[in-house]
Scaffold this motif. Structure first.
Motif, PDB file in Angstrom:
ATOM      1  N   ALA A  62       9.188  33.020 -57.001  1.00 42.67           N
ATOM      2  CA  ALA A  62       9.685  34.269 -56.413  1.00 42.67           C
ATOM      3  C   ALA A  62      10.422  35.141 -57.423  1.00 42.67           C
ATOM      4  CB  ALA A  62      10.587  33.982 -55.213  1.00 42.67           C
ATOM      5  N   ASP A  63      10.820  34.572 -58.566  1.00 43.33           N
ATOM      6  CA  ASP A  63      11.449  35.381 -59.617  1.00 43.33           C
ATOM      7  C   ASP A  63      10.519  36.515 -60.046  1.00 43.33           C
ATOM      8  OD1 ASP A  63      13.178  33.246 -59.406  1.00 43.33           O
ATOM      9  OD2 ASP A  63      13.189  32.768 -61.546  1.00 43.33           O
ATOM     10  N   TYR A  64       9.214  36.288 -59.925  1.00 42.61           N
ATOM     11  CA  TYR A  64       8.225  37.232 -60.444  1.00 42.61           C
ATOM     12  C   TYR A  64       7.559  38.052 -59.343  1.00 42.61           C
ATOM     13  CZ  TYR A  64       9.296  33.960 -64.041  1.00 42.61           C
ATOM     14  OH  TYR A  64      10.001  33.165 -64.905  1.00 42.61           O
ATOM     15  N   SER A  65       8.047  37.909 -58.121  1.00 40.79           N
ATOM     16  CA  SER A  65       7.588  38.780 -57.030  1.00 40.79           C
ATOM     17  C   SER A  65       8.742  39.563 -56.427  1.00 40.79           C
ATOM     18  CB  SER A  65       6.892  37.948 -55.939  1.00 40.79           C
ATOM     19  OG  SER A  65       7.772  37.002 -55.365  1.00 40.79           O
ATOM     20  N   ARG A  66       9.961  39.361 -56.914  1.00 45.03           N
ATOM     21  CA  ARG A  66      11.128  39.945 -56.270  1.00 45.03           C
ATOM     22  C   ARG A  66      11.277  41.438 -56.516  1.00 45.03           C
ATOM     23  NH1 ARG A  66      13.384  38.383 -61.191  1.00 45.03           N
ATOM     24  NH2 ARG A  66      15.398  39.333 -61.775  1.00 45.03           N
ATOM     25  N   TYR A  67      10.551  41.983 -57.500  1.00 43.31           N
ATOM     26  CA  TYR A  67      10.596  43.424 -57.735  1.00 43.31           C
ATOM     27  C   TYR A  67       9.537  44.180 -56.930  1.00 43.31           C
ATOM     28  CZ  TYR A  67      13.939  43.373 -61.645  1.00 43.31           C
ATOM     29  OH  TYR A  67      15.073  43.264 -62.421  1.00 43.31           O
ATOM     30  N   LEU A  68       8.683  43.475 -56.213  1.00 42.79           N
ATOM     31  CA  LEU A  68       7.697  44.157 -55.385  1.00 42.79           C
ATOM     32  C   LEU A  68       8.404  44.915 -54.261  1.00 42.79           C
ATOM     33  CD1 LEU A  68       4.934  41.411 -55.038  1.00 42.79           C
ATOM     34  CD2 LEU A  68       4.891  43.456 -56.496  1.00 42.79           C
ATOM     35  N   PRO A  69       7.869  46.067 -53.833  1.00 39.70           N
ATOM     36  CA  PRO A  69       8.496  46.813 -52.734  1.00 39.70           C
ATOM     37  C   PRO A  69       8.694  45.943 -51.508  1.00 39.70           C
ATOM     38  CG  PRO A  69       6.795  48.134 -53.789  1.00 39.70           C
ATOM     39  CD  PRO A  69       6.694  46.756 -54.391  1.00 39.70           C
ATOM     40  N   GLN A  74       8.455  34.903 -50.528  1.00 35.98           N
ATOM     41  CA  GLN A  74       9.852  35.193 -50.249  1.00 35.98           C
ATOM     42  C   GLN A  74      10.393  36.322 -51.123  1.00 35.98           C
ATOM     43  OE1 GLN A  74      12.192  31.588 -50.559  1.00 35.98           O
ATOM     44  NE2 GLN A  74      10.674  30.371 -49.480  1.00 35.98           N
ATOM     45  N   GLY A  75       9.797  36.527 -52.297  1.00 36.84           N
ATOM     46  CA  GLY A  75      10.317  37.480 -53.277  1.00 36.84           C
ATOM     47  C   GLY A  75      10.490  38.898 -52.772  1.00 36.84           C
ATOM     48  N   PRO A  76       9.411  39.532 -52.262  1.00 39.54           N
ATOM     49  CA  PRO A  76       9.554  40.917 -51.796  1.00 39.54           C
ATOM     50  C   PRO A  76      10.524  41.047 -50.626  1.00 39.54           C
ATOM     51  CG  PRO A  76       7.237  40.327 -52.076  1.00 39.54           C
ATOM     52  CD  PRO A  76       8.019  39.064 -52.191  1.00 39.54           C
ATOM     53  N   ARG A  77      10.604  40.043 -49.770  1.00 35.70           N
ATOM     54  CA  ARG A  77      11.485  40.119 -48.601  1.00 35.70           C
ATOM     55  C   ARG A  77      12.960  40.099 -49.008  1.00 35.70           C
ATOM     56  NH1 ARG A  77       7.801  41.955 -46.487  1.00 35.70           N
ATOM     57  NH2 ARG A  77       6.538  41.143 -44.793  1.00 35.70           N
ATOM     58  N   LEU A  78      13.300  39.250 -49.966  1.00 35.10           N
ATOM     59  CA  LEU A  78      14.708  39.029 -50.296  1.00 35.10           C
ATOM     60  C   LEU A  78      15.162  39.771 -51.543  1.00 35.10           C
ATOM     61  CD1 LEU A  78      14.876  35.190 -49.595  1.00 35.10           C
ATOM     62  CD2 LEU A  78      15.499  37.056 -48.058  1.00 35.10           C
ATOM     63  N   GLY A  79      14.248  40.038 -52.469  1.00 37.04           N
ATOM     64  CA  GLY A  79      14.634  40.695 -53.711  1.00 37.04           C
ATOM     65  C   GLY A  79      15.524  39.843 -54.583  1.00 37.04           C
ATOM     66  N   LEU A  80      15.404  38.519 -54.439  1.00 34.61           N
ATOM     67  CA  LEU A  80      16.261  37.576 -55.157  1.00 34.61           C
ATOM     68  C   LEU A  80      15.424  36.578 -55.943  1.00 34.61           C
ATOM     69  CD1 LEU A  80      18.803  36.722 -52.318  1.00 34.61           C
ATOM     70  CD2 LEU A  80      19.385  37.864 -54.470  1.00 34.61           C
ATOM     71  N   PRO A  81      15.990  36.016 -57.033  1.00 36.30           N
ATOM     72  CA  PRO A  81      15.320  34.906 -57.687  1.00 36.30           C
ATOM     73  C   PRO A  81      15.226  33.701 -56.755  1.00 36.30           C
ATOM     74  CG  PRO A  81      17.332  35.515 -58.872  1.00 36.30           C
ATOM     75  CD  PRO A  81      17.238  36.399 -57.684  1.00 36.30           C
ATOM     76  N   GLN A  82      14.268  32.833 -57.021  1.00 38.59           N
ATOM     77  CA  GLN A  82      13.954  31.769 -56.083  1.00 38.59           C
ATOM     78  C   GLN A  82      15.113  30.825 -55.811  1.00 38.59           C
ATOM     79  OE1 GLN A  82      10.520  30.996 -54.579  1.00 38.59           O
ATOM     80  NE2 GLN A  82      12.216  30.343 -53.325  1.00 38.59           N
TER      81      GLN A  82
END
Length: 470
Positions: free
Chosen positions: A214-221, A76-84
């Motif tokens: 997702a806190d740690y994937s939210r900065y992915l493009p 969910q992280g890259p899609r939303l750009g938000l913490p979980q």
């Protein structure tokens, strides 16, 4: 330093600040799982009655099942750009999300405390200060690193993954020099209750990452493949945890009297003395530093999300950030110092009890994201109590409570055992009930809710695109 210290908290990460690749999830979660607490978790399966052979199989099954749920959150992280946890507002309401958030914060403090007990022993030996000063020093370093934020967390994950992999390879060789692997695995007697305990221990380990993964994937493009994010997260987390838990189970089977209650000293003594012992103490402390930073950072995000739901705050300054992180550190350190003398039993019950509250949350969050909302959320509405998601979603909160209650008859812990545990031979299957019941109930109640199924009412530049994508 300005490019290193993170500025974002619960606000959306804009596209021009996105960076990295999905492989970063592998290195982070490998490093986060190659550590002493995962070793203890694997050992618990043997300590509480399973033989080594079936312990390893049960632990692997639990890691795969729980890891799959956890990795679905990561995607969910890259899609939303938000913490979980801020995405929980889409299910529970902007203010109603405080219910699972409060429990998540307790989880972070508990894991911070349990990690600090073990790391404090290592730091105390390494610095010759003793256990209690070691716990305090370790907690302070954790808080500083968490305040720096996202980039440092991923860098430490890479370093810890490499250092701890070397340490565990060496320790594995030393363990097998002292004992015969064939002898340890010779007992194939199967007991369903203790086998399911092993599955539950590792599944709970993985599921507990769900509220912050997702806190740690939210900065992915934004264009990062959801499938790649899922598989890199799953493989790193399962490989790291199973590696650590396998070592713990074998160590507990080989020398239960020497290992149980003296985990850190046993592991270091297994490796040797002098510089080797210092390296092993350092590896233990570094592995725990990585995961405790995740717990502190996740706790900070959850506290901000909880407060902002009532205050309408979307951004946070450096002083506020430091205050939240200091609060998590102080609470976790206090729990660590109070509970360090009864760690093993308390930690086992803590893991299983946590599972009761987080499996329903995971089930609701994943069903909503993938099946109901089809990976589309109205991002501005997540901060508006008067918006499409409302302040309190009574239906979702009711499903969550029912999901928790449905598990109680099947739950087996030191302080509570449900009435259906004995007929099942003592097996704890509460986590399976906790996934299935709320998933079905939420799908039935939410699938006709137009606030969840309609396209976002207001186009927004930060709105995530639909589709899992290749």
């Amino acid at each position: 330093m300005a490019g290193v210290v993170e500025r974002r908290s619960i606000d959306v990460v804009p596209d021009d600040e996105r960076h990295g690749s999905a492989v970063s999830q592998f290195t982070l979660w490998l490093g986060a799982n190659l550590q002493i607490t995962a070793v203890i978790t694997g050992a618990l399966a043997v300590v509480f009655g399973a033989n080594a052979f079936w312990s390893l199989i049960g632990l692997l099954l639990g890691n795969l099942l729980g890891g799959a749920v956890m990795a679905l959150h990561s995607a969910q992280g890259p899609r939303l750009g938000l913490p979980q946890m801020i995405t929980s507002r889409a299910q529970f309401g902007v203010r109603g999300a405080v219910v699972p958030l409060a429990l998540v914060i307790v989880m972070y403090i508990g894991f911070f405390a349990s990690g600090s007990v073990l790391a404090g022993q290592a730091v105390g030996e390494l610095t010759h200060l003793g256990e209690t000063p070691g716990i305090v020093l370790f907690a302070a370093v954790t808080a500083v690193a968490a305040a720096v934020g996202y980039r440092l967390i991923h860098t430490l994950g890479k370093i810890a993954g490499l250092v701890c992999a070397v340490a565990f390879v060496y320790l594995g060789i030393r363990l097998l020099e002292r004992t015969d692997l064939g002898t340890l695995l010779a007992d194939h007697r199967f007991g369903l209750p203790v086998f399911l305990l092993a599955v539950s221990l590792s599944a709970s380990w993985q599921l507990a990452f769900g509220p912050y993964v997702a806190d740690y994937s939210r900065y992915l493009p934004r264009h990062t493949s959801a499938r790649a994010t899922f598989w890199w997260t799953l493989s790193g987390s399962v490989l790291g945890s199973q590696w650590s838990m396998t070592f713990g189970a074998l160590a507990a089977a080989a020398a239960p009297a020497a290992f149980v209650g003296h985990e850190v000293s046993y592991i270091v003594g297994l490796g040797g003395a002098g510089l080797i012992a210092s390296f092993l103490y350092f590896a233990i402390a570094l592995g725990k530093l990585t995961i405790n930073i995740l717990n502190t950072y996740g706790g900070f995000m959850s506290l901000v999300t909880s407060v902002s739901g009532f205050r309408g705050q979307r951004t946070l300054g450096p002083r506020g950030r430091s205050a939240y992180i200091a609060g998590i550190m102080l609470a976790g350190t206090a729990v660590a110092l109070l509970g360090k003398d009864s760690f093993l039993t308390s930690f086992k019950d803590f893991l299983l009890f946590l599972l009761t509250f987080f499996t329903p949350w995971s089930a609701i969050n994943l069903v909503d994201y993938y099946l109901i909302s089809k990976e589309r959320y109205d991002i501005p509405a997540l901060s508006d109590p008067a918006g499409r998601y409302g302040a309190w979603n009574v239906r979702a909160l009711t499903v969550y409570v029912l999901g928790v209650l449905a598990q109680l008859p099947f739950l087996a812990t030191h302080f509570y055992t449900g009435p259906l545990v004995a007929p099942l031979g003592g097996a704890d299957i509460s986590w399976l009930v906790g996934l299935a019941v709320p998933a079905v109930l939420y799908w039935v109640t939410a699938r006709r809710d137009t606030a969840r199924t309609a396209e976002p009412a207001v186009p927004h530049e930060d709105q995530a695109p639909a589709g899992l994508g290749g």
